[in-house]
Design a protein around this motif. Structure first.
Motif, short mmCIF file in Angstrom:
data_model
loop_
_atom_site.label_atom_id
_atom_site.label_comp_id
_atom_site.label_asym_id
_atom_site.label_seq_id
_atom_site.Cartn_x
_atom_site.Cartn_y
_atom_site.Cartn_z
N PHE A 13 0.61 -1.19 0.05
CA PHE A 13 0.09 0.01 0.02
C PHE A 13 1.00 1.24 0.00
CE2 PHE A 13 -1.91 3.39 2.66
CZ PHE A 13 -2.77 3.88 1.76
N TYR A 40 1.24 -13.80 6.39
CA TYR A 40 1.68 -12.86 5.29
C TYR A 40 2.28 -11.86 5.98
CZ TYR A 40 -3.04 -11.59 7.69
OH TYR A 40 -3.86 -11.18 8.56
N HIS A 192 -8.32 -17.49 2.17
CA HIS A 192 -7.69 -16.52 3.14
C HIS A 192 -8.06 -16.93 4.72
CE1 HIS A 192 -6.61 -12.57 4.80
NE2 HIS A 192 -5.86 -12.35 3.54
N CYS A 194 -8.16 -14.79 7.31
CA CYS A 194 -9.09 -13.87 8.11
C CYS A 194 -9.91 -12.90 7.46
CB CYS A 194 -8.08 -13.25 9.27
SG CYS A 194 -6.44 -12.69 8.79
N PHE A 196 -13.22 -10.47 6.36
CA PHE A 196 -14.20 -9.86 6.81
C PHE A 196 -15.77 -10.59 6.49
CE2 PHE A 196 -12.38 -5.38 6.43
CZ PHE A 196 -12.39 -5.09 7.89
N SER A 222 -8.80 -11.03 0.50
CA SER A 222 -9.45 -11.83 -0.38
C SER A 222 -10.44 -11.06 -1.15
CB SER A 222 -10.30 -12.98 0.39
OG SER A 222 -11.17 -12.51 1.58
N THR A 224 -12.95 -8.74 0.04
CA THR A 224 -14.55 -8.47 0.84
C THR A 224 -14.55 -7.42 0.34
OG1 THR A 224 -13.82 -10.29 2.45
CG2 THR A 224 -15.82 -9.30 2.64
N GLU A 240 -3.01 -5.30 -2.08
CA GLU A 240 -2.69 -6.66 -1.59
C GLU A 240 -1.45 -7.20 -1.95
OE1 GLU A 240 -4.12 -8.73 1.09
OE2 GLU A 240 -2.12 -9.71 0.42
C1 LIG Z 1 -5.97 -8.87 8.04
S1 LIG Z 1 -5.81 -9.18 6.21
C2 LIG Z 1 -7.29 -8.64 5.75
C3 LIG Z 1 -8.35 -9.55 5.11
C4 LIG Z 1 -9.55 -9.07 4.63
N1 LIG Z 1 -10.06 -7.95 5.43
C5 LIG Z 1 -10.29 -9.89 3.83
O1 LIG Z 1 -11.58 -9.59 3.85
O2 LIG Z 1 -9.92 -10.95 3.40
C6 LIG Z 1 -4.39 -8.15 6.08
C7 LIG Z 1 -4.09 -8.27 4.38
O3 LIG Z 1 -2.98 -7.63 4.43
C8 LIG Z 1 -1.97 -7.78 3.39
N2 LIG Z 1 -0.91 -7.00 3.58
C9 LIG Z 1 0.00 -7.01 4.47
N3 LIG Z 1 0.90 -6.10 4.28
C10 LIG Z 1 0.45 -5.39 3.48
C11 LIG Z 1 0.99 -4.12 2.62
N4 LIG Z 1 2.01 -3.48 3.10
N5 LIG Z 1 0.12 -3.60 1.36
C12 LIG Z 1 -0.63 -4.38 1.14
N6 LIG Z 1 -1.39 -5.59 1.65
C13 LIG Z 1 -0.70 -5.97 2.77
C14 LIG Z 1 -1.98 -9.35 3.86
O4 LIG Z 1 -1.38 -10.22 2.96
C15 LIG Z 1 -3.47 -9.63 4.34
O5 LIG Z 1 -3.90 -10.66 3.05
#
Ligand SMILES: C[S@@+](CC[C@H](N)C(=O)[O-])C[C@H]1O[C@@H](n2cnc3c(N)ncnc32)[C@H](O)[C@@H]1O
Length: 328
Positions: A13, A40, A192, A194, A196, A222, A224, A240
């Motif tokens: 990001f 991840y 995935h 975790c 939402f 994923s 959502t 992502e």
């Molecule tokens: C808690 S999960 C979010 C899940 C999401 N809310 C869903 O419904 O699937 C956080 C996600 O952030 C991604 N992630 C980690 N660091 C990141 C970064 N610096 N930039 C973009 N995505 C990142 C991870 O791979 C992971 O899939």
């Protein structure tokens, strides 16, 4: 900025955010990686994580419109000597220092999770809601839920006598939410770890944006947030870093079977079969339980009140059940 909208970007990001114009986003909704050693992420010292969070939130502040909102969903950080720090408490001062205005601290309760042996099991996470100014959107009528006693009428003599005592359009859902978390046998579950639930994201989108507004999820997993935005005629941007999750997100958004007739989850499969009338048994979905997906009408989607009632019943059971009572 057109080229970044309605896409899931396979990128970090913070490397991507410069592509997003200042004050161009209506809603940011996300669950960041929270430094607990998921597949991840790499665990980093608490200070380093908080510094990183500050950089992320500074960017969020820049790109959010004056009328915009940010919803940040977090759990708990486990430090040395088994110390449990709620992330929202650690992150709250960062939001406030950046000038965000706190609106709600939503508690998301759930029934399932790991069973602790030396403390009470964690059964909630939090969603922090901040706005950028006091001129923000909140469309209560879009997200009302049924009143507890919808048919009750005023019985005291007076100007409201005989009228419904509560708003027949429904009530404000409040700040304790009971959406089921996306675990085993949840029809939205993908590969995935975790996700939402879509209904949780949908509530936030409907409450704080209008059709065609732009919703950003900087850590979209994923997909959502994008699925809920697309379903509700909003535009989206997602970032992502894991390519497997980018593929899952795009597959969910497309809503069609892949070359092996597989879907990323049962919900996408059911929606497709509902729309096309095709034979459901032709298809499979990742994380499939059994060979034949359950037909749509047997979908295990329950209203939020169902989960709330189940949670309350479980708490009552624990309070009433003799084995939980103090031995005489
Ligand atoms: C808690 S999960 C979010 C899940 C999401 N809310 C869903 O419904 O699937 C956080 C996600 O952030 C991604 N992630 C980690 N660091 C990141 C970064 N610096 N930039 C973009 N995505 C990142 C991870 O791979 C992971 O899939």
């Amino acid at each position: 900025m057109k080229h970044v909208i309605n896409k899931i970007h396979h990128t970090d990001f913070l490397k991507f955010s410069q592509e997003i114009h200042t004050e161009s986003i209506d809603l940011i909704i996300t669950s960041p990686p929270y430094n607990i050693g998921k597949e991840y992420e790499q665990r980093q010292p608490l200070d380093a994580y908080l510094e990183w969070s500050k950089t992320v939130l500074t960017e969020c502040n820049r790109i959010l419109k004056e009328t915009g909102s940010i919803f940040y969903q977090v759990g708990t950080y486990v430090g040395k000597k088994g110390a449990h720090f709620p992330w929202d408490i650690l992150l709250f001062p960062i939001f406030v220092d950046l000038g965000f205005i706190p609106k709600n601290r939503i508690v998301w309760i759930r029934q399932h999770g790991t069973h602790a042996k030396h403390k009470f099991s964690n059964r909630h996470e939090t969603i922090l809601w901040f706005t950028k100014t006091d001129n923000y959107k909140f469309n209560l009528d879009e997200i009302r839920v049924p009143q507890k006693f919808p048919n009750k009428k005023n019985y005291r003599k007076g100007k409201d006598y005989g009228r419904f005592s509560s708003d027949p359009r429904g009530k404000n859902p409040g700040d304790v939410w009971a959406f089921r978390n996306v675990k085993h046998n949840h029809e939205e579950q993908t590969e995935h770890p975790c996700q939402f639930p879509e209904d949780l994201v949908t509530r936030i989108i409907l409450a704080t944006t209008d059709p065609n507004d732009i919703v950003l999820d900087p850590f979209i997993g994923s997909g959502t947030t994008a699925v809920a935005a697309q379903d509700n005629n909003r535009r989206f941007i997602g970032c992502e870093i894991v390519s497997q999750y980018v593929n899952i997100a795009n597959h969910r958004l497309k809503g069609k079977p892949d070359e092996k007739n597989n879907f990323p989850n049962l919900k996408t499969l059911r929606d497709y079969v509902d729309k096309t009338g095709e034979d459901i048994t032709k298809f499979t979905f990742s994380r499939q339980v059994g060979n034949n997906p359950t037909p749509s009408k047997h979908a295990k989607i329950f209203p939020e009140s169902y989960h709330l009632d189940k949670t309350i019943n479980r708490i009552k059971y624990e309070a009433d059940h003799p084995q939980y009572k103090k031995k005489q």
